[in-house]
Design a protein around this motif. Structure first.
Motif, PDB file in Angstrom:
ATOM      1  N   GLY A 166      -3.222   4.458   9.775  1.00 45.28           N
ATOM      2  CA  GLY A 166      -4.521   3.928   9.675  1.00 45.28           C
ATOM      3  C   GLY A 166      -4.607   3.111   8.501  1.00 45.28           C
ATOM      4  O   GLY A 166      -4.027   2.236   8.008  1.00 45.28           O
ATOM      5  N   ILE A 167      -5.849   3.493   7.804  1.00 44.31           N
ATOM      6  CA  ILE A 167      -6.341   2.668   6.230  1.00 44.31           C
ATOM      7  C   ILE A 167      -5.237   3.320   5.156  1.00 44.31           C
ATOM      8  O   ILE A 167      -5.540   2.509   4.177  1.00 44.31           O
ATOM      9  N   THR A 168      -4.384   4.347   5.407  1.00 50.49           N
ATOM     10  CA  THR A 168      -3.576   4.937   4.388  1.00 50.49           C
ATOM     11  C   THR A 168      -2.794   3.560   3.711  1.00 50.49           C
ATOM     12  O   THR A 168      -1.998   2.914   4.463  1.00 50.49           O
ATOM     13  N   ALA A 169      -2.658   3.502   2.313  1.00 54.98           N
ATOM     14  CA  ALA A 169      -2.028   2.213   1.910  1.00 54.98           C
ATOM     15  C   ALA A 169      -0.520   2.541   1.972  1.00 54.98           C
ATOM     16  O   ALA A 169       0.003   3.503   2.144  1.00 54.98           O
ATOM     17  N   LYS A 170       0.075   1.362   1.876  1.00 56.44           N
ATOM     18  CA  LYS A 170       1.602   1.375   2.009  1.00 56.44           C
ATOM     19  C   LYS A 170       2.249   0.672   0.926  1.00 56.44           C
ATOM     20  O   LYS A 170       1.522  -0.294   0.273  1.00 56.44           O
ATOM     21  N   PRO A 171       3.392   0.971   0.474  1.00 55.20           N
ATOM     22  CA  PRO A 171       4.373   0.217  -0.589  1.00 55.20           C
ATOM     23  C   PRO A 171       4.658  -0.881   0.238  1.00 55.20           C
ATOM     24  O   PRO A 171       4.740  -1.082   1.297  1.00 55.20           O
ATOM     25  N   PRO A 172       4.844  -1.982  -0.836  1.00 57.00           N
ATOM     26  CA  PRO A 172       4.471  -1.829  -2.141  1.00 57.00           C
ATOM     27  C   PRO A 172       2.957  -1.985  -2.505  1.00 57.00           C
ATOM     28  O   PRO A 172       2.485  -2.706  -2.109  1.00 57.00           O
ATOM     29  N   HIS A 173       2.660  -1.309  -3.596  1.00 53.97           N
ATOM     30  CA  HIS A 173       1.353  -1.108  -3.988  1.00 53.97           C
ATOM     31  C   HIS A 173       0.918  -0.624  -5.147  1.00 53.97           C
ATOM     32  O   HIS A 173       1.552   0.374  -5.622  1.00 53.97           O
TER      33      HIS A 173
END
Length: 178
Positions: free
Chosen positions: A57-64
């Motif tokens: 869902g809204i969970t951030a993904k690499p690269p970040h």
């Protein structure tokens, strides 16, 4: 007593880490808002050598940038996969014979101190959103729920803290250290 130097820690490289046998554990992050918590999940997952992280869902993904700040490079060592929904991730891991446990306080949750994972079984642990916990529909798709006993006034722990407690408990009970 003296702190160990980096040379004395016998750390392995990323390629060796990727080749080594992993613990039969997957982390599923259910709409986790904080990229710092995601980074901490990567770093802790590296420390315990788990198989994979599912970002949903809204969970951030690499690269970040914020993930990297906390992960300290663990996004390069720990395998991860993105799913549009948490239930898609759960269904995928169920097909691979993982037992799915929500880490949540529910009417039927089992206290963590009574949970005895088996070394020969595979587990996926679902960690919920910082404000709302594991989504109600996701809970219905889990095999069971585990609850970390708490004794203060808040009865909630940060996702990254919960993740560390769960992974320590499981690897210790599965005799991974011996």
């Amino acid at each position: 007593m003296k702190q160990l130097s980096l040379e004395n820690l016998n750390r392995i490289g990323i390629e060796e880490f990727k080749e080594q046998k992993k613990q039969p554990i997957v982390i599923i992050l259910d709409n986790v808002r904080s990229a710092h918590n995601v980074g901490a999940a990567f770093r802790t997952s590296d420390a315990f050598s788990i198989e994979k992280i599912a970002l949903c869902g809204i969970t951030a993904k690499p690269p970040h940038r914020e993930i990297q700040k906390t992960a300290l490079g663990a996004t390069e060592s720990v395998e991860w996969e993105y799913f549009e929904t948490t239930n898609e991730a759960i269904d995928a891991f169920k097909k691979q014979d993982y037992s799915i446990f929500a880490i949540e306080q529910t009417t039927e949750s089992q206290k963590l101190n009574t949970f005895l994972p088996k070394k020969e079984e595979k587990y996926a642990f679902v960690f919920g959103n910082e404000a709302f916990g594991v989504d109600a529909e996701v809970l219905q798709n889990c095999d069971a729920a585990l609850e970390i006993p708490q004794f203060g006034t808040k009865h909630s722990l940060n996702v990254s803290v919960s993740l560390g407690i769960i992974l320590w408990h499981c690897t210790e009970k599965m005799n991974i250290f011996s």
